[in-house]
Write an enzyme that holds these catalytic residues in place. Structure first.
Site, short mmCIF file in Angstrom:
data_model
loop_
_atom_site.label_atom_id
_atom_site.label_comp_id
_atom_site.label_asym_id
_atom_site.label_seq_id
_atom_site.Cartn_x
_atom_site.Cartn_y
_atom_site.Cartn_z
N GLU A 25 10.07 7.41 -33.79
CA GLU A 25 10.03 6.25 -34.71
C GLU A 25 9.03 5.20 -34.22
O GLU A 25 8.36 4.55 -35.02
CB GLU A 25 11.43 5.65 -34.83
CG GLU A 25 12.38 6.55 -35.62
CD GLU A 25 13.79 6.01 -35.64
OE1 GLU A 25 14.39 5.96 -34.54
OE2 GLU A 25 14.29 5.64 -36.70
N ALA A 38 16.00 6.33 -28.18
CA ALA A 38 16.82 5.21 -27.71
C ALA A 38 17.70 5.68 -26.55
O ALA A 38 18.03 6.86 -26.46
CB ALA A 38 17.69 4.72 -28.86
N GLU A 70 18.76 12.67 -34.32
CA GLU A 70 19.90 11.73 -34.31
C GLU A 70 21.16 12.30 -34.94
O GLU A 70 22.27 12.03 -34.47
CB GLU A 70 19.52 10.44 -35.04
CG GLU A 70 18.63 9.50 -34.23
CD GLU A 70 17.14 9.76 -34.38
OE1 GLU A 70 16.77 10.88 -34.81
OE2 GLU A 70 16.35 8.85 -34.09
N GLY A 130 14.17 7.69 -31.54
CA GLY A 130 13.48 6.40 -31.51
C GLY A 130 12.09 6.49 -30.92
O GLY A 130 11.22 5.66 -31.23
C1 3H9 Z 1 17.92 7.36 -31.17
O1 3H9 Z 1 16.81 7.44 -30.75
C2 3H9 Z 1 18.36 6.31 -32.16
C3 3H9 Z 1 17.24 5.66 -32.88
O2 3H9 Z 1 16.92 6.36 -34.04
C4 3H9 Z 1 17.62 4.27 -33.34
C5 3H9 Z 1 17.89 3.26 -32.31
C6 3H9 Z 1 18.18 1.89 -32.84
N1 3H9 Z 1 19.30 8.45 -23.66
O3 3H9 Z 1 19.22 17.07 -21.33
P1 3H9 Z 1 18.71 16.87 -19.95
C7 3H9 Z 1 19.49 11.99 -19.99
S1 3H9 Z 1 19.16 8.38 -30.66
C8 3H9 Z 1 19.87 8.40 -22.46
O4 3H9 Z 1 19.53 17.39 -18.83
P2 3H9 Z 1 16.44 18.52 -20.61
C9 3H9 Z 1 20.54 13.07 -19.88
O5 3H9 Z 1 21.83 12.56 -20.10
C10 3H9 Z 1 18.40 9.39 -29.44
N2 3H9 Z 1 19.87 9.43 -21.59
O6 3H9 Z 1 17.22 17.40 -19.78
C11 3H9 Z 1 20.31 13.57 -18.48
O7 3H9 Z 1 20.92 12.65 -17.62
P3 3H9 Z 1 21.63 13.11 -16.27
C12 3H9 Z 1 17.62 10.47 -30.05
C13 3H9 Z 1 19.25 10.55 -22.00
O8 3H9 Z 1 15.07 18.52 -20.10
C14 3H9 Z 1 18.81 13.44 -18.31
O9 3H9 Z 1 18.38 12.50 -19.29
N3 3H9 Z 1 17.22 11.40 -29.02
C15 3H9 Z 1 18.64 10.66 -23.25
O10 3H9 Z 1 17.23 19.78 -20.64
C16 3H9 Z 1 18.06 14.75 -18.53
O11 3H9 Z 1 18.48 15.30 -19.78
C17 3H9 Z 1 17.94 12.48 -28.72
O12 3H9 Z 1 18.92 12.80 -29.35
C18 3H9 Z 1 18.67 9.55 -24.11
N4 3H9 Z 1 18.09 9.56 -25.31
O13 3H9 Z 1 16.44 17.99 -22.12
C19 3H9 Z 1 17.47 13.30 -27.54
N5 3H9 Z 1 18.13 11.92 -23.36
O14 3H9 Z 1 20.53 13.65 -15.41
C20 3H9 Z 1 18.61 13.60 -26.63
C21 3H9 Z 1 18.39 12.54 -22.20
O15 3H9 Z 1 22.28 11.88 -15.76
N6 3H9 Z 1 18.18 14.31 -25.44
N7 3H9 Z 1 19.07 11.72 -21.37
O16 3H9 Z 1 22.61 14.18 -16.67
C22 3H9 Z 1 17.94 15.64 -25.44
O17 3H9 Z 1 18.03 16.32 -26.43
C23 3H9 Z 1 17.56 16.26 -24.12
O18 3H9 Z 1 18.07 15.46 -23.10
C24 3H9 Z 1 16.04 16.42 -23.92
C25 3H9 Z 1 15.75 16.84 -22.45
C26 3H9 Z 1 15.52 17.48 -24.88
C27 3H9 Z 1 15.35 15.11 -24.17
#
Ligand code: 3H9
Length: 696
Positions: A108, A64, A128, A105
């Site tokens: 999911e 998400a 999450e 998500g």
């Molecule tokens: C969820 O899914 C809830 C659901 O269960 C239910 C819903 C109803 N959203 O980390 P990076 C941005 S909760 C928005 O530097 P990497 C990040 O801010 C979600 N933005 O790259 C950055 O922006 P900026 C569950 C996101 O390659 C850019 O993308 N998912 C999101 O080192 C690059 O990110 C997580 O918890 C997001 N979901 O690492 C995953 N993710 O360039 C959270 C990233 O402006 N994300 N951005 O600074 C991560 O763990 C890492 O970002 C990831 C990539 C491993 C994906």
């Protein structure tokens, strides 16, 4: 947002719906709208027999869009859960083709598909809980139905990723392929067409598995240890537990309700703040210079810090020359590195081959001349200005003219070091945190003369070695240690006023700190801050309150854990602090000498006195421009000083309490305790205008 194309096979035609929302294919509102419409079209198109859902780039989807969590739920239609039911109830087989990481998500979404096929080597996870929420689009209900309760607990309550091998073993994916993902996915979907009943893939009743009675209790215990003070993992476990007694729809309703409570709660807001703050910290808005490459590094000093820094570089393939003056010290340093790696091999965190590869990258040396060609030297010698100045002058004469010279000092003036060299623009501070091979924080200290390209080079290096770099300016202790001074100062005052070391540390642990300030001092070594206090003694105004407790403890050669005695005593080989009557006597005598009447203190006062001391100093640091952003201070405290992530760092915590309230308490302390509690002007200004640190 959704790229669409068909693949025609002899058996039929499939449509490929590809998520395209760089950089991580997060599923925001626009993606959800486009995906719903694309699914509707595919379901209603008589020429399509099966539907493939895939991602692009390195990601299937990172889940998400976290930025939308502040938007009211009613404005988020269609929600992810609606799309998952659309997939689940599709009259045509739906196949998730995982081209890259599928998180939260994103994963999911794949659980709504009838089949999942993955490209070998990708990762999957439900992280999450690390954001203070739980999988809120059915993950806690569908995953146990698909893979069983225990694997679901393991994945959801830890938030850790799994690889394709594990996913296949658990049945999270039906197939793993090395190549031709979309063709394989198409064939899988078309094979299913003949017998497809249009039925949902997962059971809609309660999970029928028989689960050992202590499984949930054990999971709760483990989660409480791993995420101390965090409620999300416990809520996630409760949802999984519910899957055993509720049918799918009831379970989903329960999950949705728990998710919403968490999303709106302070803990998740704080954790989301830290997620974005860590990423913001790595950005340098005022620096656009291109950076030189750092391909080899010299480390001066083979002590704890030098060894840890060498390991953190070698771990990412960067060759290091570790220099010492004394052979015995060099041998000891190398031996420590070897045993640290061996311990990782024993814990199966590292293979023998990787250990050997990393060790081969660290070349011990006793000859200054060996540093002649490295791109960067990090000095990690004894914390003494004269020692460091002498080293910098020497390095300047040995190293190639383009080499960057960095100091790992935790509080000394980088400008003074720069002035001993002929290349002040190439001198910078790199303050690693101990153990440097484990801790991710790196304070990058911008000197008066440091060139932008040098700062940019250090940030690039930090990214490569997976550190979180935070740019800070020069002052005694930079950001982290400067703020620690008033924090520990208050802890020492509280002792004199009536608290015991165990009460001070206990109150702060209860607040969520990884450890209290006195135990932290014992761990870091009390002699280091003692040396700093002695250095500052000549300029300390005589009329300002000063606690002699820590000095007296040091005068007895009690330097903390390493001497088995400090604020506490320790049994040999143990880090467990034991209260010591000898320390109580020191405290009481210091209080008597200062004419302080000891009283009963509450834990609330202990927390406010110490944490608000951090906040007040943080506000001064911000105003002086020593930190670029308030959120940078939060990152430093959460990743370097054990500040609870679920409180979002000291500045975010102050915002949560309300700056007017924080200021009122500080003003009260000012009245009672005097000028050390003078409110920071920035705090006053924000509080009076109803502002927040995070608005800056
Ligand atoms: C969820 O899914 C809830 C659901 O269960 C239910 C819903 C109803 N959203 O980390 P990076 C941005 S909760 C928005 O530097 P990497 C990040 O801010 C979600 N933005 O790259 C950055 O922006 P900026 C569950 C996101 O390659 C850019 O993308 N998912 C999101 O080192 C690059 O990110 C997580 O918890 C997001 N979901 O690492 C995953 N993710 O360039 C959270 C990233 O402006 N994300 N951005 O600074 C991560 O763990 C890492 O970002 C990831 C990539 C491993 C994906």
């Amino acid at each position: 947002m959704i790229e669409q194309h068909s693949i025609v096979f002899p058996q039929g035609t499939v449509v490929v719906l590809q998520l395209q929302n760089p950089p991580v294919n997060s599923i925001g509102s626009a993606v959800r709208i486009a995906l719903t419409e694309a699914l509707d079209r595919a379901i209603n198109n008589p020429d399509i027999q099966a539907i493939i859902l895939t991602g692009s780039g390195k990601f299937f989807s990172a889940g998400a869009d976290i930025r939308e969590f502040n938007t009211p739920f009613a404005k988020q239609k269609p929600v992810l859960a609606d799309i998952i039911s659309q997939l689940e109830n599709s009259p045509k087989p739906t196949v998730a083709a995982l081209n890259g990481s599928a998180l939260g998500g994103g994963l999911e979404l794949t659980l709504g598909c009838h089949f999942r096929i993955a490209l070998s080597g990708i990762s999957m996870g439900l992280p999450e809980v690390k954001l203070g929420v739980l999988p809120g689009a059915g993950g806690t209900q569908r995953l146990p139905r698909l893979v069983g309760v225990e694997p679901a607990l393991e994945m959801i309550a830890s938030g850790e990723m799994i690889d394709t091998e594990q996913a296949l073993k658990w049945g999270l994916v039906d197939k793993v392929v090395e190549a031709d993902l979309l063709t394989e996915a198409g064939l899988l979907g078309l094979e299913a067409v003949a017998n497809f009943q249009g039925a949902p893939a997962l059971s809609r009743g309660a999970v029928s598995e028989v689960v050992a009675p202590d499984v949930f209790e054990a999971a709760r215990k483990q989660a409480s240890k791993r995420f101390r003070g965090c409620i999300a993992p416990l809520e996630a476990i409760a949802c999984i537990e519910k899957s055993l007694v509720c049918d799918l729809d009831e379970g989903l309703e329960f999950e949705r309700e728990r998710f919403r409570l968490l999303v709106d709660g302070d803990q998740s807001k704080a954790q989301r703040h830290i997620f974005f703050a860590e990423r913001a910290a790595t950005k340098l808005p005022k620096i656009t210079a291109s950076s030189p490459e750092i391909e080899s590094v010299g480390v001066v000093g083979a002590g704890t810090m030098g060894g840890g820094i060498a390991m953190s570089l070698a771990n990412y393939g960067i060759p290091v020359i570790m220099l010492e003056r004394d052979k015995a010290a060099l041998d000891r340093g190398m031996q420590t590195i070897r045993s640290n790696y061996a311990a990782s091999v024993k814990r199966r965190k590292l293979t023998d081959v990787d250990m050997d590869r990393r060790l081969a990258l660290i070349q011990p040396s006793l000859r200054d001349a060996d540093l002649a060609n490295v791109d960067l030297v990090i000095e990690a010698a004894f914390e003494d200005m004269d020692v460091k100045k002498e080293i910098f002058a020497r390095l300047d004469s040995i190293c190639k003219p383009q080499a960057i010279l960095a100091s790992n000092t935790s509080r000394l003036d980088i400008n003074e070091l720069a002035e001993t060299t002929s290349r002040p623009s190439q001198v910078i501070g790199t303050h690693f945190f101990s153990p440097a091979n484990v801790m991710r924080l790196l304070e990058v200290v911008h000197g008066r003369h440091t060139a932008d390209s040098v700062v940019a080079a250090l940030f690039k290096l930090a990214k490569r070695i997976e550190k979180i770099p935070v740019l800070v300016g020069i002052c005694d202790g930079f950001v982290g240690n400067r703020m620690v001074s008033p924090y520990t100062r208050e802890a020492h005052f509280l002792l004199e006023e009536g608290a015991s070391p165990a009460q001070v540390d206990g109150a702060l642990r209860q607040f969520g700190m990884a450890m209290g300030p006195l135990q932290m001092g014992d761990m870091a070594g009390l002699d280091i801050s003692w040396a700093a206090r002695k250095r500052l003694a000549p300029t300390r105004p005589a009329h300002i309150r000063y606690s002699h407790v820590a000095d007296r403890i040091c005068e007895m050669d009690r330097f903390g854990q390493k001497t088995l005695a400090g604020f506490y005593r320790y049994e040999a080989g143990s880090r467990n602090p034991i209260s010591d009557p000898a320390v109580d006597e020191i405290i009481e005598s210091c209080a008597r000498e200062s004419g302080i009447e000891r009283r009963v203190l509450t834990d609330i006062e202990i927390v406010q006195r110490t944490i608000y001391a951090l906040v007040n100093e943080g506000a001064r640091i911000l105003q002086e421009g020593i930190a670029q952003r308030s959120s940078d201070i939060d990152v430093i405290y959460v990743s370097g000083y054990g500040f609870p992530v679920f409180r979002g760092g000291p500045m975010f915590y102050a915002d949560t309490v309300g700056l007017a309230e924080v200021l009122a308490t500080i003003e009260q302390f000012h009245k009672v305790h005097g000028e050390l509690w003078t409110p920071a002007p920035l705090l006053q200004e924000l509080a009076q205008n109803g502002g927040k640190f995070s608005d800056l």
